[in-house]
Design a protein around this motif. Structure first.
Motif, PDB file in Angstrom:
ATOM      1  N   PHE A 107       0.853  -1.188   0.000  1.00  0.00           N
ATOM      2  CA  PHE A 107       0.000   0.000   0.000  1.00  0.00           C
ATOM      3  C   PHE A 107       0.883   1.231   0.000  1.00  0.00           C
ATOM      4  CE2 PHE A 107       0.843  -0.677   4.493  1.00  0.00           C
ATOM      5  CZ  PHE A 107       0.985   0.603   5.008  1.00  0.00           C
ATOM      6  N   TRP A 108       0.277   2.392  -0.287  1.00  0.00           N
ATOM      7  CA  TRP A 108       1.059   3.618  -0.367  1.00  0.00           C
ATOM      8  C   TRP A 108       0.208   4.840  -0.085  1.00  0.00           C
ATOM      9  CZ3 TRP A 108      -0.411   0.637  -4.509  1.00  0.00           C
ATOM     10  CH2 TRP A 108      -1.259   1.232  -5.446  1.00  0.00           C
ATOM     11  N   PHE A 109       0.910   5.930   0.196  1.00  0.00           N
ATOM     12  CA  PHE A 109       0.301   7.237   0.410  1.00  0.00           C
ATOM     13  C   PHE A 109       1.281   8.261  -0.146  1.00  0.00           C
ATOM     14  CE2 PHE A 109      -2.926   9.569   2.943  1.00  0.00           C
ATOM     15  CZ  PHE A 109      -2.434  10.852   2.802  1.00  0.00           C
ATOM     16  N   GLU A 110       0.875   8.959  -1.191  1.00  0.00           N
ATOM     17  CA  GLU A 110       1.757   9.932  -1.834  1.00  0.00           C
ATOM     18  C   GLU A 110       1.236  11.343  -1.614  1.00  0.00           C
ATOM     19  OE1 GLU A 110       3.754   9.362  -5.879  1.00  0.00           O
ATOM     20  OE2 GLU A 110       2.161  10.785  -6.346  1.00  0.00           O
ATOM     21  N   VAL A 111       2.127  12.236  -1.235  1.00  0.00           N
ATOM     22  CA  VAL A 111       1.729  13.613  -0.943  1.00  0.00           C
ATOM     23  C   VAL A 111       2.755  14.588  -1.538  1.00  0.00           C
ATOM     24  CG1 VAL A 111       0.543  13.047   1.209  1.00  0.00           C
ATOM     25  CG2 VAL A 111       2.981  13.549   1.255  1.00  0.00           C
ATOM     26  N   THR A 126       4.512  -7.200   6.153  1.00  0.00           N
ATOM     27  CA  THR A 126       5.564  -6.660   7.013  1.00  0.00           C
ATOM     28  C   THR A 126       5.022  -5.570   7.927  1.00  0.00           C
ATOM     29  OG1 THR A 126       7.201  -7.107   5.284  1.00  0.00           O
ATOM     30  CG2 THR A 126       7.843  -5.593   7.039  1.00  0.00           C
ATOM     31  N   TYR A 127       4.176  -4.709   7.359  1.00  0.00           N
ATOM     32  CA  TYR A 127       3.623  -3.610   8.147  1.00  0.00           C
ATOM     33  C   TYR A 127       2.695  -4.126   9.240  1.00  0.00           C
ATOM     34  CZ  TYR A 127       2.293   1.254   8.952  1.00  0.00           C
ATOM     35  OH  TYR A 127       2.112   2.502   9.508  1.00  0.00           O
ATOM     36  N   ALA A 128       1.867  -5.123   8.902  1.00  0.00           N
ATOM     37  CA  ALA A 128       0.920  -5.655   9.877  1.00  0.00           C
ATOM     38  C   ALA A 128       1.606  -6.256  11.091  1.00  0.00           C
ATOM     39  CB  ALA A 128       0.029  -6.700   9.213  1.00  0.00           C
ATOM     40  N   VAL A 138      -3.516   1.924  10.597  1.00  0.00           N
ATOM     41  CA  VAL A 138      -4.133   1.013   9.624  1.00  0.00           C
ATOM     42  C   VAL A 138      -3.542   1.322   8.257  1.00  0.00           C
ATOM     43  CG1 VAL A 138      -6.320   0.793  10.872  1.00  0.00           C
ATOM     44  CG2 VAL A 138      -6.046   2.608   9.172  1.00  0.00           C
ATOM     45  N   ASP A 139      -3.733   0.387   7.317  1.00  0.00           N
ATOM     46  CA  ASP A 139      -3.307   0.693   5.966  1.00  0.00           C
ATOM     47  C   ASP A 139      -4.525   1.079   5.130  1.00  0.00           C
ATOM     48  OD1 ASP A 139      -4.372  -1.521   4.301  1.00  0.00           O
ATOM     49  OD2 ASP A 139      -3.050  -2.787   5.486  1.00  0.00           O
TER      50      ASP A 139
END
Length: 298
Positions: A107-111, A126-128, A138-139
């Protein structure tokens, strides 16, 4: 720190088009018992299984925790189980905007940060396994529940269903993760049987995410009720809450409104940061509740 890195310059101005108000009949009644069994409740909620794809090009996003930016025009597309993409464009700035997405593996978040874009990303698995020290609780795939596609597994129920004093039905479920067992509280409309509120608590009973859905409409072709407005708040272990509101004019159900082959592909943004390399500070204690079923949640 990721939480503070997404503060965006107030020099970008503009507004998205207004979401039209539509007079629609109320959803049909599916729960006849004021205290339904968990099986009856699950049958009502899980009608959303009929929706495998959901798409809109007519959304408006308001990132309320970032007062410097205006309301943004947005598109949203999802495909079960984990494929999700929400993109919001910044007016007058070509190629800049907010981009939140997920696929089966990451997953990702771009800003935008200054004149460049920064991509924050992570592998789901890995994140979980590190949620207890992650900077985001949360993702983005959790948003698929928030916007109207939650499921209720009777085997996961810890408490409820109970009829609350405000007339809503409340049920609490266990959500096992590699970082421990989270708990989810769902509030359900007592007649038409759709979810209006979601609350997610970590293993220490700290509230880490919530959503409030409204402006519901019934889609008779799939026998499903969907919200056209959703407020979401995430509570990181460190830093202020991250809050946003999403309004949707129209949905395309079980058909994506794009043929983009890269729709659910991690962007190739040069400047990128792996979220698993960032560690949050000790968890805050400001967002706790009693943990008891039937308690009125804020």
């Amino acid at each position: 720190m990721f939480v503070s890195a997404i503060a965006i310059s107030g020099g970008m101005i503009g507004c998205a088009r207004t979401v039209a108000t539509i007079d629609v009949p109320p959803p049909p009644r599916v729960l006849t018992n004021p205290t339904p069994t968990i099986e009856e409740l699950a049958t009502a909620i899980n009608r959303t299984d009929a929706i495998q794809q959901l798409s809109t090009n007519s959304a408006r996003l308001d990132v309320r925790s970032m007062a410097a930016i205006p309301k943004l025009s947005a598109t949203m597309h999802l495909r079960r189980e984990r494929s999700f993409r929400l993109r919001a464009s910044l007016p007058i700035v070509m190629g800049a905007g907010l981009d939140m997405g997920s696929n089966d593996s990451e997953f990702w978040f771009e800003v935008p940060e200054g004149v460049t874009q920064t991509l924050y990303y992570a592998n789901h698995q890995t994140y979980a396994s590190n949620l207890n020290r992650a900077v985001l609780p949360v993702d983005p795939s959790w948003l698929m529940q928030a916007i109207g596609l939650p499921r209720l597994d009777p085997a996961s129920v810890l408490a409820g269903p109970v009829l609350r004093g405000d007339g809503m039905i409340e049920v609490r479920t266990a959500e096992p993760t590699a970082a421990g067992t989270f708990q989810r509280v769902m509030l359900v409309e007592p007649s038409a049987g759709y979810v209006t509120h979601l609350f997610l608590y970590d293993p220490n009973q700290r509230l880490v995410a919530k959503s409030v859905a409204s402006k519901h409409q019934f889609y008779d072709t799939v026998n499903v009720v969907l919200p056209h407005a959703v407020d979401v708040a995430l509570y990181p272990a460190a830093g202020p809450p991250m809050e946003m509101s999403l309004e949707i004019s129209n949905y395309s159900i079980n058909q994506l409104l794009t043929d983009d082959p890269g729709l659910f592909v991690l962007p190739a943004t040069p400047r990128r940061i792996d979220l698993t390399t960032l560690t949050a500070a000790a968890p805050a204690t400001a967002y706790r509740d009693s943990g008891s079923i039937g308690t009125r949640l804020r």
